[in-house]
Design a protein around this motif. Structure first.
Motif, short mmCIF file in Angstrom:
data_model
loop_
_atom_site.label_atom_id
_atom_site.label_comp_id
_atom_site.label_asym_id
_atom_site.label_seq_id
_atom_site.Cartn_x
_atom_site.Cartn_y
_atom_site.Cartn_z
N LEU A 37 0.74 -0.87 0.51
CA LEU A 37 -0.14 0.11 0.25
C LEU A 37 1.01 1.25 -0.09
O LEU A 37 1.76 0.77 0.65
N ILE A 38 0.35 2.44 -0.87
CA ILE A 38 1.48 3.71 -1.09
C ILE A 38 0.62 4.55 -0.70
O ILE A 38 -0.65 4.94 -1.39
N LEU A 39 0.52 5.49 0.20
CA LEU A 39 -0.50 6.39 0.83
C LEU A 39 0.47 7.80 0.37
O LEU A 39 1.69 7.79 0.53
N THR A 40 0.11 8.69 0.16
CA THR A 40 0.54 10.02 0.02
C THR A 40 -0.35 11.16 -0.21
O THR A 40 -1.05 10.58 0.28
N SER A 41 -0.09 12.34 0.71
CA SER A 41 -1.30 13.35 0.85
C SER A 41 -0.68 13.97 -0.90
O SER A 41 -0.90 13.82 -1.75
N GLN A 42 -2.50 14.78 -1.21
CA GLN A 42 -2.58 15.23 -2.53
C GLN A 42 -1.89 16.15 -2.94
O GLN A 42 -2.03 16.38 -3.78
N ARG A 54 1.63 5.01 -12.94
CA ARG A 54 1.74 4.45 -14.52
C ARG A 54 2.58 3.29 -14.42
O ARG A 54 2.58 2.41 -15.11
N LEU A 55 3.64 3.29 -13.42
CA LEU A 55 4.32 2.26 -13.50
C LEU A 55 3.42 0.55 -12.95
O LEU A 55 4.23 -0.09 -12.69
N GLY A 56 2.20 0.91 -12.66
CA GLY A 56 1.82 -0.68 -12.28
C GLY A 56 1.36 -0.40 -10.77
O GLY A 56 1.13 -1.67 -10.35
N HIS A 57 1.94 0.40 -9.96
CA HIS A 57 2.01 0.43 -8.41
C HIS A 57 0.91 1.87 -8.21
O HIS A 57 1.27 3.06 -7.82
N PRO A 58 -0.10 1.54 -8.03
CA PRO A 58 -1.32 3.17 -7.61
C PRO A 58 -0.86 3.44 -6.89
O PRO A 58 -0.69 2.46 -4.89
N VAL A 59 -0.76 4.49 -6.08
CA VAL A 59 -1.35 5.24 -4.74
C VAL A 59 -2.20 5.92 -4.35
O VAL A 59 -2.69 6.89 -5.23
N GLN A 60 -2.48 5.61 -3.00
CA GLN A 60 -4.22 6.62 -2.20
C GLN A 60 -3.77 7.87 -2.16
O GLN A 60 -2.38 8.24 -1.37
N ARG A 61 -3.85 8.76 -2.35
CA ARG A 61 -4.24 10.08 -2.30
C ARG A 61 -4.82 10.77 -1.46
O ARG A 61 -6.03 10.59 -1.44
N LEU A 62 -4.24 11.24 0.32
CA LEU A 62 -5.15 11.39 1.12
C LEU A 62 -5.43 13.06 1.15
O LEU A 62 -3.70 13.65 0.95
N ASP A 63 -6.18 13.35 1.17
CA ASP A 63 -6.65 14.63 1.26
C ASP A 63 -6.04 15.72 2.35
O ASP A 63 -6.96 14.46 3.61
N PHE A 64 -6.06 17.54 2.74
CA PHE A 64 -6.11 17.30 4.35
C PHE A 64 -7.26 17.30 5.13
O PHE A 64 -8.93 18.61 4.25
N ALA A 65 -7.56 16.95 6.18
CA ALA A 65 -8.85 16.96 6.61
C ALA A 65 -9.01 18.62 7.35
O ALA A 65 -8.18 19.08 7.26
N THR A 66 -10.50 19.11 6.98
CA THR A 66 -10.82 20.44 8.02
C THR A 66 -11.64 20.21 8.91
O THR A 66 -12.38 21.29 9.09
N ARG A 77 -11.75 5.56 5.59
CA ARG A 77 -11.09 4.95 4.58
C ARG A 77 -9.75 3.93 4.33
O ARG A 77 -9.13 2.60 3.91
N VAL A 78 -8.18 4.69 5.58
CA VAL A 78 -7.03 3.95 5.65
C VAL A 78 -7.20 2.92 6.32
O VAL A 78 -6.83 1.32 5.79
N ALA A 79 -8.24 3.07 6.75
CA ALA A 79 -8.74 1.63 7.52
C ALA A 79 -9.48 0.57 6.92
O ALA A 79 -8.95 -1.09 6.95
N ALA A 80 -10.13 0.99 5.58
CA ALA A 80 -10.47 -0.05 4.75
C ALA A 80 -9.89 -0.53 3.78
O ALA A 80 -9.49 -1.81 3.64
N LEU A 81 -8.59 0.24 3.30
CA LEU A 81 -7.36 0.12 2.68
C LEU A 81 -6.13 -1.12 3.47
O LEU A 81 -5.98 -2.15 2.77
N THR A 82 -6.73 -1.34 4.75
CA THR A 82 -5.70 -2.21 5.54
C THR A 82 -5.87 -3.09 6.02
O THR A 82 -5.80 -4.24 6.81
#
Length: 228
Positions: A37-42, A54-66, A77-82
């Motif tokens: 699993l690869i996570l990053t901020s927006q 593009r290399l076939g390793h989808p990245v999950q982008r997380l927005d900034f919580a407000t 969302r992260v709990a579902a992914l893990t």
């Protein structure tokens, strides 16, 4: 070493992350870790994230919580992914319960007060920020939002003095004193705000979605109690 020390001061989960391999946002580093699993901020390492996609390793982008609702949605969302949905729901319940309890205790004494988060280089947090949601949840006005700021942006010292908020929230002062980015917090003009109370709320509590947000309410309550 200096960068690691800064991370330990500013990161809420820095202690828990000890021993976990670090990376600098480079595709080669991420690929070498062979992560499931690869996570990053927006807006972090966007070129790297796009390349990994593009290399076939989808990245999950997380927005900034407000808001608390945003924080809960991101935890879910992260709990579902893990595969930890139950633990995620438990964490959300604990977060929401703790915040609700503290709001009930704090709001009566803070209703209609004015407040602002004032940070490095004179930055404040206007609308569409977790800090603004925190202020509003306690029935207070955010003078940065009143001044038209959206997101983090510089608040002129003159406007801050003119607004004379009841509370100014800052990062831990002993850390601020070590940084050249915080001269405004020691500006002589702030001494004129005799009716303003400075409250220390670490930046790490608002950096991302997570249960640490409840600690902001607890720390505020503790300091207000000490005041009396």
């Amino acid at each position: 070493a200096g960068e690691r020390a800064d991370a330990r001061r500013s990161g809420w989960l820095a202690a828990a992350a000890v021993g976990i391999p670090a990376n600098h946002g480079q595709a080669e580093e991420v690929l070498a870790l062979q992560s499931d699993l690869i996570l990053t901020s927006q807006f972090s390492a966007t070129m790297t994230a796009n390349l990994l996609d593009r290399l076939g390793h989808p990245v999950q982008r997380l927005d900034f919580a407000t808001s608390v609702a945003d924080s809960a949605a991101q935890i879910r969302r992260v709990a579902a992914l893990t595969g930890t949905a139950d633990a995620g729901e438990k964490l959300i319940l604990e977060l929401e319960t703790a915040i609700t309890t503290q709001k009930q205790l704090l709001a009566p004494g803070l209703q209609d007060k004015a407040a602002v988060f004032f940070a490095s280089n004179g930055f404040a947090y206007g609308s569409a920020t977790l800090q603004d949601s925190f202020i509003a949840s306690l029935g207070m006005r955010n003078i940065a939002a009143d001044a038209g700021l959206n997101g983090p942006a510089q608040l002129p010292l003159e406007l801050l003095i003119q607004a004379a908020p009841d509370y100014i929230f800052t990062d831990t002062r002993k850390l601020l004193d070590q940084q050249l980015a915080h001269p405004l917090l020691q500006h002589k003009a702030l001494a004129a705000l005799t009716g303003t109370r400075f409250i220390e709320l670490p930046d790490a509590l608002f950096q991302c979605a997570g249960p640490q947000l409840a600690d902001a309410y607890l720390q505020l309550a503790a300091q207000l109690t000490d005041e009396h």
